[in-house]
Design a protein around this motif. Structure first.
Motif, PDB file in Angstrom:
ATOM      1  N   UNK A   1       0.871  -1.167   0.000  1.00 60.44           N
ATOM      2  CA  UNK A   1       0.000   0.000   0.000  1.00 60.44           C
ATOM      3  C   UNK A   1       0.909   1.218   0.000  1.00 60.44           C
ATOM      4  N   UNK A   2       1.107   1.808  -1.184  1.00 54.36           N
ATOM      5  CA  UNK A   2       2.007   2.952  -1.292  1.00 54.36           C
ATOM      6  C   UNK A   2       1.218   4.244  -1.575  1.00 54.36           C
ATOM      7  N   UNK A   3      -0.046   4.234  -1.173  1.00 57.83           N
ATOM      8  CA  UNK A   3      -0.878   5.405  -1.386  1.00 57.83           C
ATOM      9  C   UNK A   3      -1.427   5.491  -2.786  1.00 57.83           C
ATOM     10  N   UNK A   4      -1.556   4.338  -3.464  1.00 58.70           N
ATOM     11  CA  UNK A   4      -2.121   4.328  -4.806  1.00 58.70           C
ATOM     12  C   UNK A   4      -3.577   4.806  -4.780  1.00 58.70           C
ATOM     13  N   UNK A   5      -4.098   5.105  -5.933  1.00 63.35           N
ATOM     14  CA  UNK A   5      -5.407   5.770  -6.045  1.00 63.35           C
ATOM     15  C   UNK A   5      -6.535   4.983  -5.398  1.00 63.35           C
ATOM     16  N   UNK A  23      13.501  -4.854  -2.759  1.00 63.48           N
ATOM     17  CA  UNK A  23      14.424  -4.863  -1.627  1.00 63.48           C
ATOM     18  C   UNK A  23      13.702  -5.266  -0.345  1.00 63.48           C
ATOM     19  N   UNK A  24      12.486  -4.780  -0.163  1.00 67.71           N
ATOM     20  CA  UNK A  24      11.703  -5.190   1.007  1.00 67.71           C
ATOM     21  C   UNK A  24      11.367  -6.678   0.926  1.00 67.71           C
ATOM     22  N   UNK A  25      10.973  -7.126  -0.261  1.00 67.32           N
ATOM     23  CA  UNK A  25      10.651  -8.546  -0.437  1.00 67.32           C
ATOM     24  C   UNK A  25      11.858  -9.424  -0.142  1.00 67.32           C
ATOM     25  N   UNK A  26      13.055  -8.952  -0.496  1.00 68.06           N
ATOM     26  CA  UNK A  26      14.270  -9.719  -0.199  1.00 68.06           C
ATOM     27  C   UNK A  26      14.464  -9.843   1.311  1.00 68.06           C
ATOM     28  N   UNK A  59      -4.306 -20.640  -0.734  1.00 65.40           N
ATOM     29  CA  UNK A  59      -3.944 -21.083   0.614  1.00 65.40           C
ATOM     30  C   UNK A  59      -2.605 -20.508   1.033  1.00 65.40           C
ATOM     31  N   UNK A  60      -2.324 -19.287   0.562  1.00 59.71           N
ATOM     32  CA  UNK A  60      -1.023 -18.662   0.784  1.00 59.71           C
ATOM     33  C   UNK A  60      -1.111 -17.566   1.836  1.00 59.71           C
ATOM     34  N   UNK A  61      -0.026 -17.357   2.551  1.00 65.36           N
ATOM     35  CA  UNK A  61       0.065 -16.227   3.462  1.00 65.36           C
ATOM     36  C   UNK A  61       0.050 -14.941   2.634  1.00 65.36           C
ATOM     37  N   UNK A  62      -0.527 -13.907   3.214  1.00 64.99           N
ATOM     38  CA  UNK A  62      -0.591 -12.625   2.501  1.00 64.99           C
ATOM     39  C   UNK A  62      -0.363 -11.488   3.485  1.00 64.99           C
ATOM     40  N   UNK A  63       0.615 -10.667   3.185  1.00 63.61           N
ATOM     41  CA  UNK A  63       0.907  -9.495   3.994  1.00 63.61           C
ATOM     42  C   UNK A  63       0.850  -8.247   3.131  1.00 63.61           C
ATOM     43  N   UNK A  64       0.390  -7.152   3.736  1.00 64.63           N
ATOM     44  CA  UNK A  64       0.363  -5.865   3.042  1.00 64.63           C
ATOM     45  C   UNK A  64       1.318  -4.921   3.768  1.00 64.63           C
ATOM     46  N   UNK A  65       2.306  -4.433   3.046  1.00 65.13           N
ATOM     47  CA  UNK A  65       3.299  -3.515   3.607  1.00 65.13           C
ATOM     48  C   UNK A  65       2.788  -2.084   3.460  1.00 65.13           C
ATOM     49  N   UNK A  66       2.758  -1.355   4.571  1.00 64.05           N
ATOM     50  CA  UNK A  66       2.261   0.020   4.554  1.00 64.05           C
ATOM     51  C   UNK A  66       3.386   0.974   4.167  1.00 64.05           C
ATOM     52  N   UNK A  67       3.330   1.459   2.937  1.00 60.17           N
ATOM     53  CA  UNK A  67       4.313   2.426   2.442  1.00 60.17           C
ATOM     54  C   UNK A  67       3.648   3.753   2.100  1.00 60.17           C
TER      55      UNK A  67
END
Length: 232
Positions: free
Chosen positions: A39-43, A110-113, A59-67
């Motif tokens: 979430x990078x402040x997209x529209x 880079x964050x994903x790494x 059946x996958x883990x899901x995370x949302x990174x607040x950017x």
């Protein structure tokens, strides 16, 4: 795509067709996949909701990174600045430059790494494809090769020995992705491509235009309902 089949891949998931196809492709090969959205402040947030639905199906883990705080600093893009109109047309049009978010893929990768290191994953994947090359410099092969080297150099001794940055569609077209995705059973109707956040895909922005064209060229029925096709 190389012969390396990851044990665990962190997939950058926008909720769109390309990243969803990448996740399904890896899962079909036996990889455990975790989806990482941003979430990078997209529209709008419709693409994040789509990514969550895809994760549930896999059946996958899901995370949302607040950017969002970072996104406020990345001005000049129609995707993060509502004062700039989303351009209509094809991705080859010069106006599509207005949809470039500065350094977006580098930040996300880079964050994903870092997430891959923490979760002991041996791959990070994203859905860049050949159709993106003309407008988006952070989707081109040259960028991909250099960011892969940077990630490995910057995390030497911490990444899995067989770690790989993957872009399985880097050298193929969107139509090729649609054809592959159809064979994998990707739920096209759950993916979201449109840059606008209305109830329906607008049908005229760059990514809608590319999406429609890809289904036509691939000869695959497009389940997407576009606002331009709805009788008023």
């Amino acid at each position: 795509m190389t012969g390396h089949i990851p044990r665990h891949a962190v997939v950058i998931a926008s909720g769109g067709l390309d990243s969803t196809a990448a996740a399904y492709l890896l899962a079909s090969q036996g990889s455990r996949v975790s989806l990482l959205s941003f979430d990078y402040g997209q529209r709008h947030r419709k693409e994040l909701h789509s990514a969550a639905k895809i994760a549930d199906l896999l059946g996958a883990a899901h995370e949302v990174v607040d950017l969002r705080s970072v996104g406020r600093l990345l001005g000049g893009s129609a995707l993060t600045d509502t004062s700039i109109a989303v351009p209509d047309g094809h991705y080859t049009d010069a106006t599509m430059r207005d949809t470039v978010v500065p350094n977006r893929n580098a930040i996300m990768l880079e964050i994903a790494a870092g997430v891959a290191i923490s979760s002991k994953a041996d791959a990070v994947a994203f859905g860049a494809h050949a159709g993106d090359h003309s407008i988006y410099p952070d989707c081109r092969p040259d960028f991909f090769e250099k960011i892969a080297e940077t990630i490995k150099a910057g995390n030497k001794g911490f990444l899995a020995d067989d770690f790989e940055l993957m872009a399985p569609f880097l050298h193929v077209t969107k139509a090729d992705i649609v054809e592959t995705a159809a064979g994998l059973g990707v739920p096209f109707e759950l993916t979201w491509s449109c840059y606008n956040g209305d109830d329906l895909h607008c049908g005229t922005c760059g990514t809608c235009t590319e999406r429609r064209e890809a289904f036509t060229l691939a000869g695959v029925p497009d389940p997407t309902v576009y606002a331009t096709e709805v009788v008023r």
